[in-house]
Scaffold this active site. Sequence first.
Site, short mmCIF file in Angstrom:
data_model
loop_
_atom_site.label_atom_id
_atom_site.label_comp_id
_atom_site.label_asym_id
_atom_site.label_seq_id
_atom_site.Cartn_x
_atom_site.Cartn_y
_atom_site.Cartn_z
N ASP A 113 0.86 -1.18 0.00
CA ASP A 113 0.00 0.00 0.00
C ASP A 113 0.90 1.22 0.00
O ASP A 113 1.92 1.25 0.71
CB ASP A 113 -0.91 0.00 1.23
CG ASP A 113 -2.03 -1.02 1.12
OD1 ASP A 113 -2.44 -1.36 -0.01
OD2 ASP A 113 -2.50 -1.49 2.18
N ASP A 139 -6.76 -1.09 -5.02
CA ASP A 139 -7.93 -0.76 -4.20
C ASP A 139 -8.81 0.27 -4.90
O ASP A 139 -10.04 0.18 -4.86
CB ASP A 139 -7.49 -0.22 -2.83
CG ASP A 139 -6.67 -1.21 -2.03
OD1 ASP A 139 -6.82 -2.42 -2.23
OD2 ASP A 139 -5.85 -0.75 -1.21
#
Length: 168
Positions: A113, A139
């Site tokens: 991330d 995402d």
Amino acid sequence: MNRFLPLLLVAVLLIADLLLKAWAARTLPAMPSQPLIPGLLNLNFTLNTGMAWGMLENLTLPLAGLRLVVAVGLIVALLLRHFRCWTALALSLLAAGAFSNAVDGLTRGAVVDYLSSPLLDQLHRLLNGQPFPVFNGADMLVIAGVALLLLSLPKTTPSPNELRETIR
């Protein structure tokens, strides 16, 4: 719509996201959070062994397997069925996002991330005192795919013939 165009889109998005994650993993760990779009989006590296908000932490492999099953199922559906343009686009975004995070979990043991949002962080802290999770391009693809699916839903209840037409 040509059935192979959505698959080409999945491949392009998958490769782009995996390249971004490789860059983030190589470049960002040694750096503090960096503004990308001041006040809106920052570069902020972390490895995630679960899901957003710390859910299912340390379940990387089962989550990667689930993401892979979802991605493959969506790709098979795109190959075997004809979907309207917006639906095919939404399913392509979902497949690319799921596939990218699955590859990450299977190859790295965690999902890379690299994006955070100061704006979402402030709003989320007001609601429950917790920071908004760090996220990635995959995402965003999943969120965009879900939003597009919801926006493309019929506004009225379709007849059985209209449902058959939507699936074709």
